[in-house]
Design a protein around this motif. Sequence first.
Motif, PDB file in Angstrom:
ATOM      1  N   VAL A  10       0.849  -1.192   0.000  1.00  0.00           N
ATOM      2  CA  VAL A  10       0.000   0.000   0.000  1.00  0.00           C
ATOM      3  C   VAL A  10       0.884   1.241   0.000  1.00  0.00           C
ATOM      4  N   MET A  11       0.738   2.045  -1.041  1.00  0.00           N
ATOM      5  CA  MET A  11       1.554   3.242  -1.218  1.00  0.00           C
ATOM      6  C   MET A  11       0.649   4.452  -1.451  1.00  0.00           C
ATOM      7  N   SER A  12       0.838   5.496  -0.655  1.00  0.00           N
ATOM      8  CA  SER A  12       0.133   6.756  -0.883  1.00  0.00           C
ATOM      9  C   SER A  12       1.103   7.751  -1.495  1.00  0.00           C
ATOM     10  N   ALA A  13       0.620   8.514  -2.481  1.00  0.00           N
ATOM     11  CA  ALA A  13       1.503   9.447  -3.180  1.00  0.00           C
ATOM     12  C   ALA A  13       0.849  10.819  -3.279  1.00  0.00           C
ATOM     13  N   ASN A  22      11.022   5.211  -9.382  1.00  0.00           N
ATOM     14  CA  ASN A  22      12.035   4.381  -8.721  1.00  0.00           C
ATOM     15  C   ASN A  22      11.426   3.576  -7.581  1.00  0.00           C
ATOM     16  N   SER A  23      10.499   4.191  -6.872  1.00  0.00           N
ATOM     17  CA  SER A  23       9.832   3.503  -5.767  1.00  0.00           C
ATOM     18  C   SER A  23       9.001   2.325  -6.279  1.00  0.00           C
ATOM     19  N   ILE A  24       8.239   2.560  -7.339  1.00  0.00           N
ATOM     20  CA  ILE A  24       7.429   1.484  -7.926  1.00  0.00           C
ATOM     21  C   ILE A  24       8.318   0.359  -8.454  1.00  0.00           C
ATOM     22  N   ASN A  25       9.379   0.725  -9.145  1.00  0.00           N
ATOM     23  CA  ASN A  25      10.286  -0.291  -9.693  1.00  0.00           C
ATOM     24  C   ASN A  25      10.899  -1.154  -8.596  1.00  0.00           C
ATOM     25  N   SER A  26      11.151  -0.554  -7.438  1.00  0.00           N
ATOM     26  CA  SER A  26      11.737  -1.329  -6.350  1.00  0.00           C
ATOM     27  C   SER A  26      10.771  -2.396  -5.842  1.00  0.00           C
ATOM     28  N   ILE A  27       9.474  -2.184  -6.012  1.00  0.00           N
ATOM     29  CA  ILE A  27       8.480  -3.197  -5.643  1.00  0.00           C
ATOM     30  C   ILE A  27       8.328  -4.222  -6.759  1.00  0.00           C
ATOM     31  N   LEU A  28       8.253  -3.766  -7.983  1.00  0.00           N
ATOM     32  CA  LEU A  28       8.080  -4.693  -9.100  1.00  0.00           C
ATOM     33  C   LEU A  28       9.264  -5.632  -9.256  1.00  0.00           C
ATOM     34  N   LEU A  79      -6.554   0.351   1.987  1.00  0.00           N
ATOM     35  CA  LEU A  79      -6.697  -0.880   2.759  1.00  0.00           C
ATOM     36  C   LEU A  79      -8.039  -1.556   2.478  1.00  0.00           C
ATOM     37  N   GLY A  80      -9.047  -0.740   2.202  1.00  0.00           N
ATOM     38  CA  GLY A  80     -10.351  -1.301   1.854  1.00  0.00           C
ATOM     39  C   GLY A  80     -10.328  -2.089   0.560  1.00  0.00           C
ATOM     40  N   LYS A  81      -9.356  -1.810  -0.290  1.00  0.00           N
ATOM     41  CA  LYS A  81      -9.209  -2.523  -1.566  1.00  0.00           C
ATOM     42  C   LYS A  81      -8.237  -3.694  -1.468  1.00  0.00           C
ATOM     43  N   ALA A  82      -7.462  -3.743  -0.383  1.00  0.00           N
ATOM     44  CA  ALA A  82      -6.410  -4.753  -0.256  1.00  0.00           C
ATOM     45  C   ALA A  82      -7.002  -6.133   0.018  1.00  0.00           C
ATOM     46  N   SER A  83      -6.402  -7.154  -0.580  1.00  0.00           N
ATOM     47  CA  SER A  83      -6.886  -8.518  -0.386  1.00  0.00           C
ATOM     48  C   SER A  83      -5.801  -9.460   0.131  1.00  0.00           C
ATOM     49  N   GLY A  84      -4.581  -8.942   0.327  1.00  0.00           N
ATOM     50  CA  GLY A  84      -3.486  -9.786   0.770  1.00  0.00           C
ATOM     51  C   GLY A  84      -3.573 -10.158   2.236  1.00  0.00           C
ATOM     52  N   LYS A  85      -2.910 -11.228   2.579  1.00  0.00           N
ATOM     53  CA  LYS A  85      -2.814 -11.658   3.974  1.00  0.00           C
ATOM     54  C   LYS A  85      -1.990 -10.659   4.778  1.00  0.00           C
ATOM     55  N   TYR A  86      -0.993 -10.076   4.120  1.00  0.00           N
ATOM     56  CA  TYR A  86      -0.097  -9.123   4.766  1.00  0.00           C
ATOM     57  C   TYR A  86      -0.149  -7.781   4.033  1.00  0.00           C
ATOM     58  N   ILE A  87       0.009  -6.701   4.800  1.00  0.00           N
ATOM     59  CA  ILE A  87       0.057  -5.351   4.248  1.00  0.00           C
ATOM     60  C   ILE A  87       1.472  -4.817   4.409  1.00  0.00           C
ATOM     61  N   ALA A  88       2.104  -4.480   3.299  1.00  0.00           N
ATOM     62  CA  ALA A  88       3.427  -3.858   3.335  1.00  0.00           C
ATOM     63  C   ALA A  88       3.252  -2.363   3.061  1.00  0.00           C
ATOM     64  N   ARG A  89       3.654  -1.534   4.015  1.00  0.00           N
ATOM     65  CA  ARG A  89       3.591  -0.090   3.807  1.00  0.00           C
ATOM     66  C   ARG A  89       4.775   0.372   2.968  1.00  0.00           C
ATOM     67  N   MET A  90       4.525   1.356   2.160  1.00  0.00           N
ATOM     68  CA  MET A  90       5.569   1.879   1.285  1.00  0.00           C
ATOM     69  C   MET A  90       5.296   3.347   1.023  1.00  0.00           C
ATOM     70  N   ALA A 154      10.683   2.648  11.362  1.00  0.00           N
ATOM     71  CA  ALA A 154      10.276   3.487  10.235  1.00  0.00           C
ATOM     72  C   ALA A 154       8.980   2.937   9.648  1.00  0.00           C
ATOM     73  N   HIS A 155       7.972   3.766   9.561  1.00  0.00           N
ATOM     74  CA  HIS A 155       6.652   3.336   9.093  1.00  0.00           C
ATOM     75  C   HIS A 155       6.712   2.638   7.727  1.00  0.00           C
ATOM     76  N   PRO A 156       7.433   3.187   6.728  1.00  0.00           N
ATOM     77  CA  PRO A 156       7.441   2.521   5.416  1.00  0.00           C
ATOM     78  C   PRO A 156       8.296   1.258   5.358  1.00  0.00           C
ATOM     79  N   SER A 157       8.832   0.831   6.511  1.00  0.00           N
ATOM     80  CA  SER A 157       9.604  -0.417   6.517  1.00  0.00           C
ATOM     81  C   SER A 157       8.786  -1.593   7.033  1.00  0.00           C
ATOM     82  N   VAL A 158       7.511  -1.376   7.401  1.00  0.00           N
ATOM     83  CA  VAL A 158       6.785  -2.431   8.110  1.00  0.00           C
ATOM     84  C   VAL A 158       5.903  -3.270   7.183  1.00  0.00           C
TER      85      VAL A 158
END
Length: 316
Positions: A10-13, A22-28, A79-90, A154-158
Amino acid sequence: MCDCPMISVVMSAYNEEEYIQNSINSILNQSITDFELIIIDDCSNDKTVDLIKEFSDSRISLIQNDTNIGLPRSLNIALGKASGKYIARMDADDISLSNRLEKQAKYLESHPDVHVVGSYTRQIGTNGEFFGVETYPEGGRSVEQLKNQGPGVAHPSVMIRRSSLEHVNNYREPFKYAQDLDLWIRMSREFGKDFLQIIPEPLVEYRLTPSQYSRHSVNDIYESYAGEYLGRETELEDRIKREVKRRKKQHDSSKGEVMYHYRAGRLLLDRQKRSRASKQFLLAIFCSPLSPHGWYGSALACLPRPLQDRIDSYIQ
């Protein structure tokens, strides 16, 4: 049977055209592929959305807010759209190292009593320059520790169990800032102090910016109310707004730049990069000659490490 991914990133921009790709590429480019990336754009007025739309990867979902509604509300929508077992903040200006998602998911799979896992971070500057590694306490976090010492992660590391987030009703929307501290306090109350653990290696590159430091005085107000006024969010929001309004009248616009350069200098000094640290301290002095931080850092840079540590212990 749900064909859901293991992880929802989950990424807010908001106005992140400089860093978003660069941020998106690091996830892909993660070593694990079983994830979805939900990006919620909070009504950016630069090229952020256009740059996101250049990606054709089917794992990316883009949500666009019609108006700017702030981070906690945006995160809750995502988060309302998320379907994963785990949420990774970014965050949209940070970088996830290639093994981040895999390591954190494996950790949560093998530690069923842990609800949140974070990591150390590589601290980088506005141009991607490396300043140093930030470590965080590996033990539990009681409510008292969180209130006295802050989040300690750090929040975006969790990465968080989605079921655990839902159990505490996600983020509280009055917390424009310090929404992570408020969440950790509520989780600590609900699940006990060992709810959060740290993988002791850097898995995220966390970008330092002057704007983070320019809002520190306002952030302190939000932190003081973290975990309080449960069920009385309207009253909480009114109180915070009144205090923020008073505090902003005393705001010094140069403080963010000063503290950015001072923090960069201290990280470099910890790595014994004296020359580079001294340059950062001089930049802090240039931004505000009357601020003590640049002068203090410059003095420390001239001393041997044992004496630096001794002086720091007295100051603190």
